[in-house]
Structure formats: C-alpha cells, structure tokens
Design an enzyme around this catalytic site. Structure first.
Site, PDB file in Angstrom:
ATOM      1  CG  HIS A   1      37.281  10.684  49.466  1.00 19.03           C
ATOM      2  ND1 HIS A   1      38.250  11.384  49.465  1.00 19.03           N
ATOM      3  CD2 HIS A   1      36.932  12.026  48.711  1.00 19.03           C
ATOM      4  CE1 HIS A   1      38.452  12.158  49.747  1.00 19.03           C
ATOM      5  NE2 HIS A   1      37.551  12.794  49.565  1.00 19.03           N
TER       6      HIS A   1
ATOM      7  CE  LYS B   1      41.315  21.763  48.722  1.00 21.88           C
ATOM      8  NZ  LYS B   1      40.489  20.320  48.452  1.00 21.88           N
TER       9      LYS B   1
ATOM     10  NE  ARG C   1      33.938  16.440  54.996  1.00 26.19           N
ATOM     11  CZ  ARG C   1      34.977  16.677  54.985  1.00 26.19           C
ATOM     12  NH1 ARG C   1      35.764  15.767  55.274  1.00 26.19           N
ATOM     13  NH2 ARG C   1      35.078  18.286  54.161  1.00 26.19           N
TER      14      ARG C   1
END
Length: 173
Positions: A19, A43, A98
């Site tokens: 981050h 979550k 990613r």
C-alpha cells in the site's frame, strides 16, 4: 493548470508496504491524494475504522514532512467510491495490480466506474516483484506463529508492526 487529484481506496487492515509503495507512486502523478478507508461487509476487520486511519497517517505523515500536506486520509461508509471521488474533485482513481486476478477484477470495476463517472480515469500501477506477495490478509495469517514478527516486519512499517504486536498480546489468555 488543473490540479491533479487522486484517490486510493482499500480496507487497509492493516496498511502494508505494498500500500505504501502505491501511495508513493501516486504522489509522482497527483498533486493531492485521498487515501480512503472502506468497509467490505464480507470481511472481518482486526482494526477499527479509526485505528486503520491512524495507522495510515502514521505511515504516510513522513511522506508529507517536507512539503505542503498532500495526503488526506478518511473513512468511507456506505457510498459508492466513484461518487465520493467525484464529490472530492478527483481526476484519478489509483489502483495496484499484483497479478492477473487483480487485473481482471480491476478492469471490470474500471468499466463500471466509467459509466457512472466518465470524467474520472483509473491509473494502474504494478508493484515490484518483492511486493506482489504482500497483502493485509497474508500479514494477518502470519500473526501469532513462532517468529511471525521477523517475517511480518518485512511487509509492514514499524508503527503497524507495533500495533500488530499489541493485538497479538491482547488475544493471549
């Protein structure tokens, strides 16, 4: 000259070096950056909304130390991120990719966002190889095991590691 305003959003539970890298990259292309802490109902969070904002500030404040403040952290609750970006005058959403899974997901979100707010562009940044394995979930999954601090210390900044150690101690009987 039009001010370039960007936004990075995530759950940041906790903020990782991945981050932080993304925030640093964003600052190379925007004049002002909003870091938005959001909630995903799917979550379960380790840190409260306020704690996540404070950890981001602890990590990001040194980046703003030698110039006028450029990073602004806040919490988003129950609003579409793209609409909040428009309300804040953002020109760009900043996203990290990613892997191929991230790319597929972010591409779909980009197309939806363009329909809702066509004037806001999404910028993608691909991190260096050593940061592609870093995620908040990975960090949390390592916690508590013997030697976890050494491993996790390579994925998070010192203030975050300190908060994680405190959380582990709170959970011990």
């Amino acid at each position: 000259m039009t001010k370039r305003i960007g936004m990075i959003a995530g759950s940041f539970d906790p903020i990782t070096n991945g981050h932080t890298w993304l925030i640093e990259q964003a600052l190379t292309v925007v004049d002002k950056l909003y870091v938005i802490v959001g909630n995903n109902p799917a979550k379960k969070y380790m840190f409260t909304d306020a704690e996540r904002v404070l950890l981001i500030d602890a990590v990001c404040d040194p980046m703003d130390a030698h110039r006028p403040k450029r990073i602004f952290t806040t919490f988003l609750d129950n609003k579409l991120l793209i609409n909040v970006a428009a309300e804040l005058g953002c020109n760009f959403l900043i996203r990290g990719i990613r892997n191929a899974e991230d790319f597929n997901y972010e591409s779909q979100v980009l197309l939806i966002n363009r329909k809702i707010q066509p004037g806001i562009e999404t910028l993608f940044f691909i991190p260096p190889r050593e940061l592609t394995e870093v995620s908040s979930s990975t960090v949390k999954g390592l916690m508590g095991f013997e030697g976890w601090e050494d491993v996790v210390s390579t994925y998070v900044a010192k203030p975050v590691l300190k908060a994680l150690k405190k959380r582990v101690k709170e959970r011990q009987p």
